[in-house]
Motif scaffolding. Structure first.
Motif: not given
Length: 88
Positions: A37, A12-14, A65, A7, A56, A54
């Motif tokens: 995150t 970014r949440r994953l 990223y 990143q 966002t 992902p």
């Protein structure tokens, strides 16, 4: 092949989970193995057989990223071609 995610900017949440491929539509969905995150400078490794989904957050725009696919020598085209030609 495994994946390395770096990143660079934003958040970014994953969600990391086992793939849905091959599951019947009526089968229960697999639970998330990890919810994380990633912030600028964070790195996440996803081994072969897992997928990252992902999500966002709108307040995290722009989001930059890099995804790198990691292959072992056994999965490379050159190695496979050498094995094939050696078997002829």
């Amino acid at each position: 092949a495994g994946v390395l995610m770096l990143q660079l900017l934003g958040n970014r949440r994953l969600t990391v989970m086992r793939p849905l491929q091959g599951l019947p539509v009526s089968a229960p969905r697999p639970k998330a193995l990890l919810e994380a995150t990633l912030g600028a400078g964070d790195v996440l490794y996803l081994p072969t057989g897992l997928e990252g989904r992902p999500c966002t957050a709108p307040e995290s725009i722009p989001n930059v990223y890099i995804l790198l696919t990691l292959q072992s020598a056994e999965l490379s085209v050159g190695f496979s071609l050498c094995r094939y030609l050696g078997d002829l």
